[in-house]
Scaffold this motif. Structure first.
Motif, short mmCIF file in Angstrom:
data_model
loop_
_atom_site.label_atom_id
_atom_site.label_comp_id
_atom_site.label_asym_id
_atom_site.label_seq_id
_atom_site.Cartn_x
_atom_site.Cartn_y
_atom_site.Cartn_z
N VAL A 42 0.87 -1.17 0.00
CA VAL A 42 0.00 0.00 0.00
C VAL A 42 0.91 1.22 0.00
O VAL A 42 1.86 1.30 0.79
CB VAL A 42 -0.96 0.01 1.21
CG1 VAL A 42 -1.74 1.33 1.27
CG2 VAL A 42 -1.95 -1.16 1.11
N PHE A 71 -7.76 4.18 -3.47
CA PHE A 71 -8.81 4.74 -2.61
C PHE A 71 -8.31 6.06 -2.05
O PHE A 71 -7.11 6.31 -1.97
CB PHE A 71 -9.24 3.79 -1.49
CG PHE A 71 -8.11 3.16 -0.70
CD1 PHE A 71 -7.49 2.00 -1.15
CD2 PHE A 71 -7.69 3.70 0.51
CE1 PHE A 71 -6.45 1.41 -0.44
CE2 PHE A 71 -6.66 3.11 1.24
CZ PHE A 71 -6.04 1.96 0.77
N GLU A 85 -8.13 9.17 0.92
CA GLU A 85 -8.01 9.29 2.38
C GLU A 85 -9.41 9.36 3.01
O GLU A 85 -9.67 8.75 4.05
CB GLU A 85 -7.17 10.53 2.72
CG GLU A 85 -7.24 11.04 4.16
CD GLU A 85 -6.57 10.14 5.20
OE1 GLU A 85 -5.80 9.24 4.82
OE2 GLU A 85 -6.86 10.33 6.40
N LEU A 127 -10.70 5.95 3.20
CA LEU A 127 -9.96 5.18 4.21
C LEU A 127 -10.50 5.47 5.62
O LEU A 127 -10.63 4.57 6.45
CB LEU A 127 -8.46 5.53 4.15
CG LEU A 127 -7.58 4.90 5.22
CD1 LEU A 127 -7.47 3.40 5.04
CD2 LEU A 127 -6.18 5.52 5.24
N ARG A 128 -10.83 6.73 5.86
CA ARG A 128 -11.27 7.09 7.22
C ARG A 128 -12.49 6.29 7.66
O ARG A 128 -12.67 6.02 8.85
CB ARG A 128 -11.59 8.59 7.28
CG ARG A 128 -10.32 9.41 7.31
CD ARG A 128 -10.61 10.88 7.50
NE ARG A 128 -9.40 11.63 7.19
CZ ARG A 128 -9.37 12.91 6.87
NH1 ARG A 128 -10.49 13.61 6.81
NH2 ARG A 128 -8.23 13.50 6.59
N ARG A 131 -4.45 2.39 10.27
CA ARG A 131 -3.73 3.01 9.15
C ARG A 131 -2.57 2.11 8.73
O ARG A 131 -1.90 1.52 9.58
CB ARG A 131 -3.11 4.35 9.60
CG ARG A 131 -4.02 5.49 9.42
CD ARG A 131 -3.30 6.82 9.59
NE ARG A 131 -4.32 7.85 9.51
CZ ARG A 131 -4.86 8.27 8.37
NH1 ARG A 131 -4.43 7.80 7.21
NH2 ARG A 131 -5.82 9.17 8.38
N TYR A 190 -4.32 6.61 -1.95
CA TYR A 190 -3.50 5.43 -1.70
C TYR A 190 -3.66 4.49 -2.88
O TYR A 190 -4.74 4.45 -3.49
CB TYR A 190 -3.95 4.70 -0.43
CG TYR A 190 -3.86 5.57 0.80
CD1 TYR A 190 -2.71 5.60 1.58
CD2 TYR A 190 -4.92 6.41 1.14
CE1 TYR A 190 -2.61 6.45 2.68
CE2 TYR A 190 -4.84 7.26 2.24
CZ TYR A 190 -3.67 7.27 3.00
OH TYR A 190 -3.58 8.11 4.08
N LEU A 227 -8.35 -2.79 3.87
CA LEU A 227 -8.43 -1.32 3.80
C LEU A 227 -9.19 -0.89 2.55
O LEU A 227 -9.90 0.10 2.54
CB LEU A 227 -7.02 -0.70 3.77
CG LEU A 227 -6.17 -0.96 5.00
CD1 LEU A 227 -4.75 -0.46 4.75
CD2 LEU A 227 -6.76 -0.28 6.24
N ARG A 228 -9.05 -1.64 1.51
CA ARG A 228 -9.73 -1.33 0.25
C ARG A 228 -11.10 -2.04 0.17
O ARG A 228 -12.11 -1.43 -0.16
CB ARG A 228 -8.83 -1.73 -0.92
CG ARG A 228 -9.53 -1.88 -2.26
CD ARG A 228 -10.09 -0.57 -2.78
NE ARG A 228 -10.86 -0.82 -4.00
CZ ARG A 228 -12.15 -1.13 -4.02
NH1 ARG A 228 -12.86 -1.18 -2.92
NH2 ARG A 228 -12.75 -1.37 -5.17
N ILE A 246 -14.35 -0.86 2.26
CA ILE A 246 -14.87 0.51 2.14
C ILE A 246 -16.38 0.50 1.87
O ILE A 246 -17.16 1.16 2.57
CB ILE A 246 -14.14 1.31 1.03
CG1 ILE A 246 -12.68 1.50 1.39
CG2 ILE A 246 -14.81 2.68 0.83
CD1 ILE A 246 -11.82 2.11 0.27
N TYR A 269 -12.83 5.47 -4.94
CA TYR A 269 -12.02 4.26 -4.83
C TYR A 269 -12.28 3.42 -6.08
O TYR A 269 -13.12 3.80 -6.90
CB TYR A 269 -12.31 3.47 -3.55
CG TYR A 269 -13.76 3.18 -3.22
CD1 TYR A 269 -14.57 4.12 -2.61
CD2 TYR A 269 -14.31 1.92 -3.48
CE1 TYR A 269 -15.89 3.85 -2.28
CE2 TYR A 269 -15.62 1.63 -3.14
CZ TYR A 269 -16.42 2.60 -2.55
OH TYR A 269 -17.72 2.32 -2.23
#
Ligand code: 2HG
Ligand code: ZN
Length: 482
Positions: free
Chosen positions: A231, A259, A261, A264-265, A274, A283, A330-331, A334, A378
């Motif tokens: 990543v 994606f 930020e 991501l949040r 993170r 990212y 992380l991806r 979402i 994303y």
């Protein structure tokens, strides 16, 4: 949803169904109607007449013939993880669930192919392939509930398209019951077959409008060789495709995702961490085969070179399978993490060479048109496919929100049209994108689509009102529900 009282006509039709499908599998209870009457879009009020779960292909055929005789609308239904409303039944249709047709029928190690019924869950097929040291490479977050028949009906894409292509590329045979009630055995697992029109490909991506897919033969392949995941934190939009150009030239990529930020949040709020300390506006997630030290060295060298160019600000590489999975989350998480915000979704694509221009124009458009909304980006950027999700502010009425977003979509689709792009990359047209189909397909082409529909489904009983409107009578509605 409150229970509905079927009309006399509906009651008689349901009794007729129960003559050839076991009564327990003709459901009219509110819970079944609610669950089976919708997909993941949540924009429509489900209101099917009944949910029918055939247990054999013969029953599917009988059902389609019965529907033709009585002009009943049928909505084929898989795992209902779709995001365009293609599996929604909100106008008194009969939902045809493939849940009971869920067996793997045959595996041939020489052909490296597997034949299964339409209701087999994607992950079950993936696990079956793994148990035979093989790999079914169509993969996406909804793997645990989506079904093979539904994947084929939407030509599902997902996270490995950059390396393995779409569902279409893995289907070597299909059995379908057409809207006329005929059973067709298409292509029979052949790799080569130059004997005229390939009807299999018409059913792939047909969103249940031509008939019902009951069985599929799918090609399997070699598993990936020790994939690693990186990543990378990217300071600006230009860096994304610069990284793509650098990495794809020197490593065997199996995924190139991105994606923002802001996106991501939302997964961080659900408990993920993170990937590294530096927060950057964007990212990318890169997966590549990493069987030897040479690939690791190459990846690290690329990291250094790209950092020098200013294309990335930080990064991490997985050290184990477990860590790779965590990074993937992380991806992949979402979409689910934002569902509570009732997002308005766009799923668009352009040729890869046009991605930088599209990103720049979209960035300008979305900042101008949506200053007050939270817009998340994303997607599968290595395939030229972007998901744009606009979150509904809590205090805004859903219909107003949808109207406002729809108006902005028109501008977005104008940009796409200029770039020769598509208003739906992988989620399908269904109901949500139907008003915008003309941005991607011209009137002449849509005329041919209609003619194909007419050939397979002359009475317009198959998933009427999806993809485009036709002259279909939706025959017997139960009284309205709320
Ligand atoms: C994904 O890539 C899915 O995560 C869902 O296609 C996309 O939520 C979306 O818009
Ligand atoms: Zn996607």
């Amino acid at each position: 949803m409150t229970p509905s009282v079927p009309s006399q006509e509906a009651t008689a039709l349901l009794d007729g169904l129960r003559a050839f499908i076991e009564p327990a599998h003709v459901r009219v209870d509110p819970e079944s109607c609610l669950n089976y009457g919708r997909d993941w879009t949540r924009l429509y009020v489900p209101n099917p007449l009944a949910v029918v779960l055939p247990g054999t292909v013969e029953q599917v055929q009988q059902l389609v013939r019965y529907a033709n005789d009585h002009r009943l609308a049928l909505v084929p239904s898989g795992g209902r993880t779709g995001l365009s409303g293609a599996a929604v039944a909100c106008r008194g249709e009969i939902v045809v669930s493939l849940d009971r047709l869920n067996r793997i029928l045959d595996f041939d190690p020489t052909d490296r192919s597997v034949t299964c019924q339409a209701g087999v869950v994607t992950e079950t097929l993936q696990n079956f392939a793994r148990d035979h040291d093989l790999y079914y490479p169509v993969d996406f977050a909804a793997r645990g509930s989506s079904q093979i028949g539904g994947n084929i009906a939407t030509n599902a894409g997902g996270i490995k398209v950059i390396r393995y292509g779409l569902t279409r590329d893995w289907v070597t045979g299909l059995k379908v019951v057409t809207g006329r009630g005929d059973l067709l055995d298409l292509n029979r697992g052949l790799i080569k077959n130059a004997s005229g029109y390939d009807l299999r490909h018409l059913f792939i991506g047909s969103e249940g409008t031509l008939g019902i897919i009951v069985e599929a033969t799918l090609q399997l392949t070699q598993p990936l060789r020790e994939p690693s995941v990186m990543v990378l934190g990217v300071p600006d939009l230009d860096g994304i495709m610069a990284l793509y150009g650098a990495f794809r030239g020197r490593l065997e990529l199996s995924a190139f995702e991105f994606f923002s930020e802001l996106a991501l949040r939302h997964v961080l709020k659900k408990g993920l961490h993170r990937p590294f300390e530096t927060a950057t506006p964007y990212y990318v997630l890169i997966e590549f085969e990493n069987p030897e030290q040479a690939q690791t060295d190459e990846a690290l060298a690329l990291f250094e070179q790209c950092a020098e160019q200013g294309w990335l600000a930080d990064g991490v590489i997985s050290q184990s399978e477990a860590q790779a999975k965590e990074l993937w989350r992380l991806r992949e998480d979402i979409s689910e993490s934002i569902s509570e915000h009732q997002p308005y979704k766009n799923d668009v694509s352009v040729r890869i060479s046009r991605v930088p221009a599209l990103l720049a124009e979209m960035d300008e458009l979305l900042a101008r048109e949506y200053p007050d909304f939270e817009v998340l980006w994303y997607g599968h950027i290595g395939d030229g496919n972007l998901h744009i999700n606009i979150l509904k502010p809590a205090n805004l009425e859903p219909a107003t929100f949808a109207r406002q977003c729809g108006a902005v979509s028109e501008h977005l689709f104008e940009i796409l049209r200029r770039h020769g792009g598509s208003i739906s990359a992988e989620h399908g047209v269904g109901l949500t994108k139907k008003p915008y189909l003309h941005y991607t397909r011209d009137e002449t082409e849509i005329g041919y689509l209609r003619a194909i529909k007419q050939a397979f489904d002359p009475n317009g009983i198959m998933n009427p009102g999806k993809i485009f409107d036709g002259s279909t009578r939706v025959p017997t509605s139960p009284s309205k529900t709320s």
